[in-house]
Write an enzyme that holds these catalytic residues in place. Structure first.
Site, PDB file in Angstrom:
ATOM      1  N   GLY A 189       0.834  -1.206   0.000  1.00 23.29           N
ATOM      2  CA  GLY A 189       0.000   0.000   0.000  1.00 23.29           C
ATOM      3  C   GLY A 189       0.865   1.251   0.000  1.00 23.29           C
ATOM      4  O   GLY A 189       1.860   1.320  -0.726  1.00 23.29           O
ATOM      5  N   GLU A 194      21.113  -5.724 -22.225  1.00 23.96           N
ATOM      6  CA  GLU A 194      21.456  -7.101 -22.645  1.00 23.96           C
ATOM      7  C   GLU A 194      20.397  -7.655 -23.594  1.00 23.96           C
ATOM      8  O   GLU A 194      20.082  -8.844 -23.570  1.00 23.96           O
ATOM      9  CB  GLU A 194      21.581  -8.010 -21.422  1.00 23.96           C
TER      10      GLU A 194
END
Ligand SMILES: Cc1cc2nc3c(=O)[nH]c(=O)nc-3n(C[C@H](O)[C@H](O)[C@H](O)COP(=O)(O)OP(=O)(O)OC[C@H]3O[C@@H](n4cnc5c(N)ncnc54)[C@H](O)[C@@H]3O)c2cc1C
Length: 404
Positions: free
Chosen positions: A360, A384
């Site tokens: 939350g 990558e």
């Protein structure tokens, strides 16, 4: 009893525990500080060097594991500690992989230890491929290398961008074009030794995540290196260029195979971040109560945790398979290396976002690490090879079709 097993052996488990302890005791507690500082965490690298974790010997030992599992497994542990610091510690390995993939045994012997140095005398290495106009499309590299036969010297000119450890590294491995008409097949890799004149750092990037890892441009202006710095040597390059000009298949496919083989390790880093966030969210969900019960007892939260864990385990299985295949020279007929990186990268982004949701308001603030882990995770769908490029590789491999 069959041979098949999912169990790691005692030696592997011991090494993984040793790395985990370092990640837990030294790396995790330092994560927030170095994220804020956006600097290379030298004291942490030094601490890793002191116990032998940041060293060529340690990486060579991991590389030597015949099951292929050790290198990705230790990467998972370190990224579980903190992905930015982990990249500062394992970033030099990218350059090392470039040296291993293309260098002669003599070149490996000369340069590999210099990528790490030793405690009290740390060295870093950088692998320099990407350019402003050549990221996913590496065939477009504009950095040029030209050879002077008389002096046996290569001269490099160009600008690399987004380079991990760029400009602060001691050893830079630079991919440059020697014959632009041949695209990626006309490229070669060079070692630029420490303190070579003409190599400098351009702008340093301020990033969203993995901020303990230094990322910068590398400018190459009339950088002169001896012939011995061409990885693989002149003869091999000339043979490769002749084959490419004749349109025959050759080394560029081998280079692709090398990239595929390194992807499980990158996937494992993403799994480390996802696992950290999942564990943190699970603990939180057990403690936080709303409407008179722990939020883990709300099915909406419990099912999130179930999905998080399932995707993390699936990601790990994918990287373990790909790492095993790479080490045992099984061809990646369906882009299995890319599958591992694709799925783990996207899982890390998704899992860390779920973790924020489970916390939350606490998920959104810096008192808790999950917002940082979410920022860190995003790079795993970008560097990558982006997620789109991984899908391209898998799609081409499974369909055999020309997909652009
Ligand atoms: C923090 C960080 C560290 C890095 N470290 C290094 C390093 O150490 N060394 C190094 O060499 N590089 C490094 N890189 C560079 C990285 O590998 C590139 O950013 C990456 O390959 C993407 O290239 P690009 O940014 O030019 O994006 P582009 O190639 O311009 O892509 C832009 C978008 O288009 C999509 N796209 C491109 N082509 C296709 C296609 N054919 N089909 C579908 N979609 C496509 C991409 O997936 C992406 O979504 C790093 C980058 C970052 C951000």
């Amino acid at each position: 009893m069959g041979d098949f097993s999912f169990e790691l052996n005692e030696d592997q488990l011991q090494v993984i525990k040793w790395v985990h302890d370092f990640a837990e005791d030294v790396v995790r507690p330092a994560g927030a500080e170095w994220d804020e500082r956006e600097e290379t965490p030298w004291p942490i690298i030094e601490a890793a060097a002191e116990i032998g974790l940041y060293s060529f010997d340690f990486i060579a030992n991991c590389f030597a594991d015949p099951t292929g599992q050790l290198l990705p497994a230790v990467n998972e542990e370190m990224s579980w500690g903190d992905a930015g610091i982990a990249l500062s510690i394992f970033g030099s390995t990218l350059a090392l992989a470039g040296i291993f993939a293309n260098g002669t045994p003599e070149q490996v012997g000369e340069w590999a230890p210099q990528c790490f140095g030793s405690a009290g005398d740390l060295k870093l290495a950088a692998f320099c491929v990407s350019e402003a106009d050549a990221g996913s499309d590496v065939s477009q590299l504009k950095t040029r290398a030209s050879y002077d036969e008389a002096t046996d010297t290569w001269t490099l000119n160009g600008t690399k961008t987004w380079i991990t450890n760029g400009g602060i590294a001691d050893v830079h491995v630079v991919v440059a074009s020697v014959d632009s008409e041949l695209g990626s097949r006309g490229q070669a890799s060079f070692v630029v030794p420490p303190k070579t004149p003409g190599l400098s750092q351009g702008q340093k990037f301020k990033k969203m995540g993995i901020r303990a890892s230094h990322t910068a441009e590398v400018v190459l202006e009339e950088v002169k290196v001896p012939g011995s710095c061409l990885l693989g040597g002149r003869e091999q390059l000339d043979e490769r260029l002749v084959r490419a000009r004749e349109g025959k298949s050759g080394k560029s496919q081998a280079a692709m195979a090398t990239f595929e083989a390194s992807r499980p390790t990158v996937a494992a880093q993403a799994v480390g971040i996802a696992r950290a966030a999942y564990e943190y969210a699970l603990d939180y969900a057990r403690q936080r109560t709303t409407f008179g019960k722990a939020i883990v007892q709300h099915q909406a939260i419990a099912f999130k945790l179930a999905d998080m864990r399932t995707r993390i385990d699936a990601s790990r299985l994918l990287y373990q398979r790909a790492a095993w295949m790479g080490m045992n020279h099984r061809p990646y007929m369906a882009g299995e290396g890319s599958m591992s990186k694709l799925f783990a990268g996207e899982t890390a982004v998704w899992v860390t976002e779920q973790a924020i949701q489970i916390l939350g308001g606490n998920g959104y603030v810096r008192e808790h690490p999950v917002e940082r882990w979410h920022r860190d995770s995003k790079i795993y769908t970008i560097f990558e090879g982006t997620s789109e490029i991984q899908r391209l590789i898998i799609a081409r491999a499974v369909s055999g079709a020309k997909i652009g």
